[in-house]
Design an enzyme around this catalytic site. Structure first.
Site, PDB file in Angstrom:
ATOM      1  N   ASN A   1      -0.459   2.977 -10.269  1.00  0.00           N
ATOM      2  CA  ASN A   1      -1.352   2.988 -11.600  1.00  0.00           C
ATOM      3  C   ASN A   1      -2.411   3.848 -11.157  1.00  0.00           C
ATOM      4  O   ASN A   1      -3.331   3.497 -10.490  1.00  0.00           O
ATOM      5  CB  ASN A   1      -1.745   1.357 -11.751  1.00  0.00           C
ATOM      6  CG  ASN A   1      -2.783   1.145 -12.709  1.00  0.00           C
ATOM      7  OD1 ASN A   1      -3.079   2.038 -13.460  1.00  0.00           O
ATOM      8  ND2 ASN A   1      -3.593   0.232 -12.730  1.00  0.00           N
TER       9      ASN A   1
ATOM     10  N   LYS B   1      -5.113   4.525 -12.968  1.00  0.00           N
ATOM     11  CA  LYS B   1      -6.210   4.108 -13.875  1.00  0.00           C
ATOM     12  C   LYS B   1      -7.068   5.276 -14.719  1.00  0.00           C
ATOM     13  O   LYS B   1      -6.134   6.464 -14.956  1.00  0.00           O
ATOM     14  CB  LYS B   1      -7.086   3.417 -12.765  1.00  0.00           C
ATOM     15  CG  LYS B   1      -6.413   2.306 -12.227  1.00  0.00           C
ATOM     16  CD  LYS B   1      -7.429   1.310 -11.122  1.00  0.00           C
ATOM     17  CE  LYS B   1      -6.628   0.329 -10.772  1.00  0.00           C
ATOM     18  NZ  LYS B   1      -7.239  -0.560  -9.852  1.00  0.00           N
TER      19      LYS B   1
ATOM     20  N   HIS C   1      -3.634  -6.178 -17.202  1.00  0.00           N
ATOM     21  CA  HIS C   1      -4.427  -5.537 -15.770  1.00  0.00           C
ATOM     22  C   HIS C   1      -5.620  -6.330 -15.874  1.00  0.00           C
ATOM     23  O   HIS C   1      -6.217  -6.295 -16.854  1.00  0.00           O
ATOM     24  CB  HIS C   1      -4.279  -4.217 -15.869  1.00  0.00           C
ATOM     25  CG  HIS C   1      -5.134  -4.061 -14.385  1.00  0.00           C
ATOM     26  ND1 HIS C   1      -6.235  -3.726 -14.160  1.00  0.00           N
ATOM     27  CD2 HIS C   1      -4.096  -3.336 -13.194  1.00  0.00           C
ATOM     28  CE1 HIS C   1      -6.256  -3.243 -12.906  1.00  0.00           C
ATOM     29  NE2 HIS C   1      -5.009  -3.066 -12.186  1.00  0.00           N
TER      30      HIS C   1
ATOM     31  N   GLU D   1      -8.454  -5.371 -15.043  1.00  0.00           N
ATOM     32  CA  GLU D   1      -9.392  -4.436 -15.484  1.00  0.00           C
ATOM     33  C   GLU D   1      -9.401  -4.792 -17.088  1.00  0.00           C
ATOM     34  O   GLU D   1     -10.591  -4.771 -17.826  1.00  0.00           O
ATOM     35  CB  GLU D   1      -9.611  -3.131 -15.052  1.00  0.00           C
ATOM     36  CG  GLU D   1      -9.835  -3.203 -13.653  1.00  0.00           C
ATOM     37  CD  GLU D   1      -9.283  -2.133 -12.646  1.00  0.00           C
ATOM     38  OE1 GLU D   1      -8.663  -1.135 -13.212  1.00  0.00           O
ATOM     39  OE2 GLU D   1      -9.174  -2.201 -11.613  1.00  0.00           O
TER      40      GLU D   1
ATOM     41  N   GLU E   1      -1.472 -10.001  -9.089  1.00  0.00           N
ATOM     42  CA  GLU E   1      -2.676  -9.088  -8.514  1.00  0.00           C
ATOM     43  C   GLU E   1      -3.964  -9.988  -8.288  1.00  0.00           C
ATOM     44  O   GLU E   1      -4.565 -10.203  -9.271  1.00  0.00           O
ATOM     45  CB  GLU E   1      -2.894  -7.873  -9.508  1.00  0.00           C
ATOM     46  CG  GLU E   1      -1.589  -6.717  -9.475  1.00  0.00           C
ATOM     47  CD  GLU E   1      -2.329  -5.654  -9.900  1.00  0.00           C
ATOM     48  OE1 GLU E   1      -1.829  -4.689  -9.220  1.00  0.00           O
ATOM     49  OE2 GLU E   1      -2.975  -5.390 -10.913  1.00  0.00           O
TER      50      GLU E   1
ATOM     51  N   GLY F   1      -8.827  -3.024  -5.487  1.00  0.00           N
ATOM     52  CA  GLY F   1     -10.013  -2.006  -4.994  1.00  0.00           C
ATOM     53  C   GLY F   1     -10.859  -2.447  -4.151  1.00  0.00           C
ATOM     54  O   GLY F   1     -11.950  -1.722  -3.794  1.00  0.00           O
TER      55      GLY F   1
ATOM     56  N   SER G   1      -4.959  -3.785  -3.285  1.00  0.00           N
ATOM     57  CA  SER G   1      -4.985  -2.969  -1.889  1.00  0.00           C
ATOM     58  C   SER G   1      -3.913  -2.784  -1.004  1.00  0.00           C
ATOM     59  O   SER G   1      -3.971  -2.947   0.152  1.00  0.00           O
ATOM     60  CB  SER G   1      -6.425  -3.519  -1.007  1.00  0.00           C
ATOM     61  OG  SER G   1      -7.484  -3.508  -1.764  1.00  0.00           O
TER      62      SER G   1
HETATM   63  P1  PGA Z   1      -5.799  -1.104  -5.839  1.00  0.00           P
HETATM   64  O1  PGA Z   1      -5.410  -1.502  -7.347  1.00  0.00           O
HETATM   65  O2  PGA Z   1      -4.429  -0.788  -5.226  1.00  0.00           O
HETATM   66  O3  PGA Z   1      -6.684   0.072  -5.799  1.00  0.00           O
HETATM   67  O4  PGA Z   1      -6.392  -2.482  -5.370  1.00  0.00           O
HETATM   68  C1  PGA Z   1      -4.137  -2.345  -7.630  1.00  0.00           C
HETATM   69  C2  PGA Z   1      -4.153  -2.344  -9.201  1.00  0.00           C
HETATM   70  O5  PGA Z   1      -5.117  -2.454  -9.619  1.00  0.00           O
HETATM   71  O6  PGA Z   1      -3.146  -2.329  -9.756  1.00  0.00           O
END
Ligand code: PGA
Length: 249
Positions: A10, A12, A94, A96, A166, A172, A212
């Site tokens: 992803n 983003k 997601h 976010e 997740e 992140g 992560s």
């Molecule tokens: P990350 O993000 O691997 O940077 O933690 C995962 C995601 O948001 O899908």
């Protein structure tokens, strides 16, 4: 039937078209020894050029979101019809989108319905916050996200569904669920799905872990029996790192 591994990146809100093309061209050289589905989710601006670059490859293309209406006066939004024009998969829900853009369970239910109606494969994200985990609410939160997000669906309508678990506190942040914690939660998610859609559905649906994921934890995470793949953010932006994740042991 064995569940085919699914490794998704992803991107983003990263990468210009040029950067997206450089990344995807490098990924074409990945050795896929695990015979996994490999998927990338660029920004909308890169979706079309990346689709062109991926022609004649097996790499799957996903959008990061879509609207629930087919068309109309929704400035800046992209409809599932428009996504389907270019990509086969779409990420919905997601964290976010949930926390920054107000996508609640009711809106996500509409988006799921619209995307699946247009034969998009949906990667539906769920996950608890740190305070929800610390107060012992993880199961309840995941159950609510699944029951409300997938409200009024029956199992046959969900054949193109992938779940991504997740934990919000791991996205992140560099904090990862331990492999044991991921396994236990994936098992719980499968149990919730079995409760709602039956054991056959729950046994066949792929559940990805996200938060992560990196080279030095992917092997242990992928070794868990209920983890069928990973959804990778930060570490999917550099070809060599993502290729190592694809090449998990
Ligand atoms: P990350 O993000 O691997 O940077 O933690 C995962 C995601 O948001 O899908």
């Amino acid at each position: 039937m064995a569940r085919k591994p699914f490794i998704a990146g992803n991107w983003k809100m990263h990468n210009t078209v040029e950067q997206s093309l450089a990344l995807v061209n490098a990924l074409k050289n990945a050795v896929n020894k695990n015979n996994a589905d490999i998927c990338v989710a660029p920004s909308f601006t890169s979706l079309h050029p990346v689709a062109q670059a991926l022609k004649n490859t097996s790499i799957i293309l996903a959008a990061q979101d879509c609207h629930y209406e087919d068309k109309g006066a929704f400035t800046s939004a992209v409809s599932p019809v428009q996504v389907k024009d270019i990509a086969t998969h779409v990420i919905i829900g997601h964290s976010e989108r949930r926390s920054l853009f107000g996508d609640n369970n009711e809106v996500l239910n509409l988006k799921l319905r619209a995307a699946l109606k247009h034969n998009l494969t949906v990667i539906f994200c769920i996950g608890e916050t740190l305070s929800e985990r610390e107060t012992g609410k993880t199961f309840e939160v995941l159950q609510t996200q699944i029951y409300k997000g997938l409200k009024n669906f029956i199992a046959p309508e969900l054949k193109d569904l992938i779940i991504a678990y997740e934990p919000v506190w791991a996205i992140g942040t560099g904090k990862t669920a331990t492999p044991e914690m991921a396994q236990q939660t994936h098992k719980d998610v499968r149990a919730i799905l079995a409760q709602k859609f039956g054991p056959d559905f729950a046994g066949a649906v792929r559940i990805l872990y996200g938060g992560s994921v990196k080279a030095d934890n992917v092997d242990a995470i992928m070794a868990q029996p209920d983890v069928d793949g990973v959804l990778v953010g930060g570490q999917s932006l550099e070809a060599d790192k993502f290729i190592r994740i694809i090449d998990y042991n």
